[in-house]
Design an enzyme around this catalytic site. Structure first.
Site, mmCIF file in Angstrom:
data_model
loop_
_atom_site.group_PDB
_atom_site.id
_atom_site.type_symbol
_atom_site.label_atom_id
_atom_site.label_comp_id
_atom_site.label_asym_id
_atom_site.label_seq_id
_atom_site.Cartn_x
_atom_site.Cartn_y
_atom_site.Cartn_z
ATOM 1 N N TYR A 429 0.816 -1.222 0.000
ATOM 2 C CA TYR A 429 0.000 0.000 0.000
ATOM 3 C C TYR A 429 0.848 1.271 0.000
ATOM 4 O O TYR A 429 2.046 1.226 0.205
ATOM 5 C CB TYR A 429 -1.058 -0.008 1.094
ATOM 6 C CG TYR A 429 -0.685 -0.061 2.542
ATOM 7 C CD1 TYR A 429 0.573 0.251 3.021
ATOM 8 C CD2 TYR A 429 -1.665 -0.410 3.481
ATOM 9 C CE1 TYR A 429 0.852 0.227 4.372
ATOM 10 C CE2 TYR A 429 -1.386 -0.449 4.846
ATOM 11 C CZ TYR A 429 -0.126 -0.131 5.278
ATOM 12 O OH TYR A 429 0.137 -0.163 6.623
ATOM 13 N N GLU A 430 0.163 2.369 -0.303
ATOM 14 C CA GLU A 430 0.803 3.683 -0.526
ATOM 15 C C GLU A 430 1.829 3.620 -1.651
ATOM 16 O O GLU A 430 2.873 4.266 -1.598
ATOM 17 C CB GLU A 430 1.457 4.200 0.762
ATOM 18 C CG GLU A 430 0.498 4.374 1.916
ATOM 19 C CD GLU A 430 -0.774 5.116 1.537
ATOM 20 O OE1 GLU A 430 -0.718 5.981 0.649
ATOM 21 O OE2 GLU A 430 -1.819 4.815 2.122
ATOM 22 N N GLY A 431 1.517 2.880 -2.698
ATOM 23 C CA GLY A 431 2.426 2.703 -3.828
ATOM 24 C C GLY A 431 3.311 1.505 -3.580
ATOM 25 O O GLY A 431 4.105 1.495 -2.637
#
Length: 571
Positions: A429-431
């Site tokens: 997550y978050e890239g």
């Protein structure tokens, strides 16, 4: 589960390794005196040890549940959250005008590291609020700031970020959520979002959703996206939670880990929202929150690595099995060479990852305090490395923690597996870490590699200065930096496809060299005598050589990746 916040490590890294001494020397952070920093670290450590750590196991065994449309948090989480809010820990770096302490982000990162090590599931909640606070400070109207920032800073309300949709995934520009003007300055938001951490809960009065959506005249792709504040309860004329907004939790995801952190599928059904920033400029505003979150996710990985390490060490020092080979040793499996290797690696990796995250945080603080483009470039360059290395090492260290436990690590009763299950999502997550690597070799190399070369100059200069006193450690660090320099010179001459093919190993190599650099600086600060010097020797002698094989992969090019067709892969 045993946990003790590593306050001494934070103090040492801030005092001697990551350059934090420049931060309180600025006018903006003059109040971050040595006494203040020590007090913050000490009190945060007590909070993590005494209040948050006891929630870790319960959060896994009795996760959040959706009942009658409302998410009920894990037992004890509400009290734990209230302790964080009442202690002012959510608004450490917030603007004092809205109730924040105005302290450096580096201290926020340090506190978040401790909380994540104690219990990542609950630590996710204030992290999201902190990111939202930063986004609102930078982009919201004064009216929205006055209404939302005091409540978010105090912890009375909490924040989320709503980007991902079922059909879009990482391609945010493919979102279909709509925002239609209501004619009174508000907008009707309609659409579905997935993977919304802490999208609903019973721990705070209101939940404030930052939602990406497209106006009727919004262009396709990311350039036509706007950002909106969509609260669970619409504030009344006194700024208190009023009537329920037209949004709901559809379901909670059944996840591998982080059971105490509710991950929601959210449905917006003509919900009332207020625009944040300019129309069609939502991605720029959301990226403020996302960049904050990316570094903090790296910090999460470091925190969980610390927790997993301490858990494994406690087990190793208790477990007796056979005759140990060390005279006057502990008499436990910690005396066996392979177990000792795993424990020292866990410690060395965690220390290096923490140093990188704090160095990145320091650069963020210096950029904010001075406006200097060099500091901004340094912070931007270090962010994907800190996110990726922190989470990759969090996963690796948690995996080693299971291995230290042997067969008992595969048994849920010991709790060793929880660290691995909880931390595994952080590289996604978050890239994803692959996206971070692509960002590093593309956007962060648009300067022709200038920032990379500046960092390498710094590493080589420090290593050169330590040759006389710590030559056995300084020499391999200098050589590794020079090898990385040559690879960087080659990389910036390649097309994007070639860069992307080698992005992940290149990023790993850069992190390895940075880790060695900060270990070397720790040994220098100890004058070559002490436990951190021994730890540095382990990292530099046994782990730093990884960088060479990573750079070989980075320079292999893209062609070999496509030598097998998709039909070949299916055989």
């Amino acid at each position: 589960m045993p946990y003790r916040a590593p306050v001494a490590d934070f103090q040492f890294l801030l005092d001697h390794v990551v350059g934090f001494e420049a931060v309180p020397a600025t006018e903006k952070f003059a109040e971050a005196t040595a006494d203040t920093v020590t007090a913050i670290l000490t009190e945060a450590g007590k909070l993590a040890d005494e209040v948050i750590a006891p929630l870790q196991r319960n959060g896994d065994l009795q996760g959040a549940v959706l009942e009658n449309g409302v998410v009920r948090s894990s037992p004890g989480f509400k009290e734990g959250y209230e302790a964080m809010a009442e202690g002012g820990w959510i608004g450490i770096s917030g603007d004092p005008e809205y109730g924040g302490m105005g302290l450096p982000f580096t201290l926020t990162a340090s506190v978040n590291d401790m909380i994540a090590g104690a219990c990542l599931a609950i630590g996710l909640n204030p992290l999201l609020s902190q990111g939202q606070i930063e986004a609102l400070e930078a982009h919201a109207s004064d009216e929205l700031k006055d209404l939302y920032l005091p409540k978010l800073t105090s912890g009375e309300w909490t924040g989320t970020m709503n980007l991902t949709e079922p059909q879009a995934g990482s391609d945010v520009g493919a979102l279909t959520t709509k925002a239609v003007p209501n004619g009174d300055g508000t907008f009707a938001i309609t659409g579905q979002k997935i993977y919304i951490s802490w999208g609903d809960h019973d721990m705070a009065e209101n939940i404030c959703h930052l939602v990406l959506a497209r106006l009727p005249d919004g262009a396709p792709g990311t350039k036509g996206i706007s950002l909106f504040m969509v609260p669970k309860y619409i504030p009344d004329e006194n700024g208190n939670p009023g009537k329920a907004n037209d949004l709901r939790v559809v379901s909670l995801e059944h996840k591998m880990g982080l059971h105490g952190s509710p991950t929601c599928v959210m449905s917006y059904e003509g919900a009332t929202g207020w625009i944040v920033g300019e129309e069609h400029a939502g991605m720029a505003a959301m990226f403020t929150m996302m960049n904050n979150a990316r570094l903090n996710v790296g910090v999460q990985g470091v925190g969980v690595a610390e927790g997993a390490y301490q858990h494994a060490l406690a087990y190793a020092l208790d477990r007796k099995q056979g005759k140990t080979p060390v005279e006057n040793g502990t008499g436990t499996i910690a005396d066996f060479a392979d177990v000792r290797r795993m424990l020292v690696q866990m410690r060395a990796e965690t220390y290096a990852a923490r140093a990188i995250s704090l160095a990145c945080s320091t650069a963020i603080d210096m950029a904010g305090a001075t406006g200097d483009k060099g500091w901004k470039a340094r912070a931007a360059f270090l962010t994907p490395i800190a996110k990726s290395y922190g989470t990759d090492m969090g996963i690796k260290v948690a995996e080693l923690g299971v291995q230290v436990h042997g067969g008992m690590g595969y048994v849920e009763e010991t709790g060793a597996a929880q660290y691995y299950r909880d931390v595994r999502v952080t590289s996604i997550y978050e890239g994803t870490n692959g996206i971070q690597a692509m960002d590093l070799v593309a956007r962060k190399m648009m300067d022709g590699g200038d920032m990379a070369f500046r960092l390498l100059d710094e590493i080589e200069g420090t290593a050169e200065g330590a040759r006389e006193t710590l030559g056995e450690l300084a020499k391999p660090v200098w050589e590794a930096a020079e090898t990385l320099r040559e690879a960087t010179e080659w990389l910036v001459e390649q097309d994007l496809q070639t860069r992307f093919a080698g992005a992940v190993p290149y990023q790993s190599a850069f992190a390895r060299v940075l880790g060695a650099y900060y270990h070397l600086k720790s040994a220098i600060a100890e004058e070559g005598r002490g436990p951190r010097t021994a730890l540095a020797a382990f990292y530099i002698e046994r782990l730093l050589p990884d960088h060479a094989s990573s750079l070989e992969q980075a320079r292999a090019g893209a062609e070999g990746l496509y030598a097998l067709s998709v039909e070949d892969l299916a055989v």
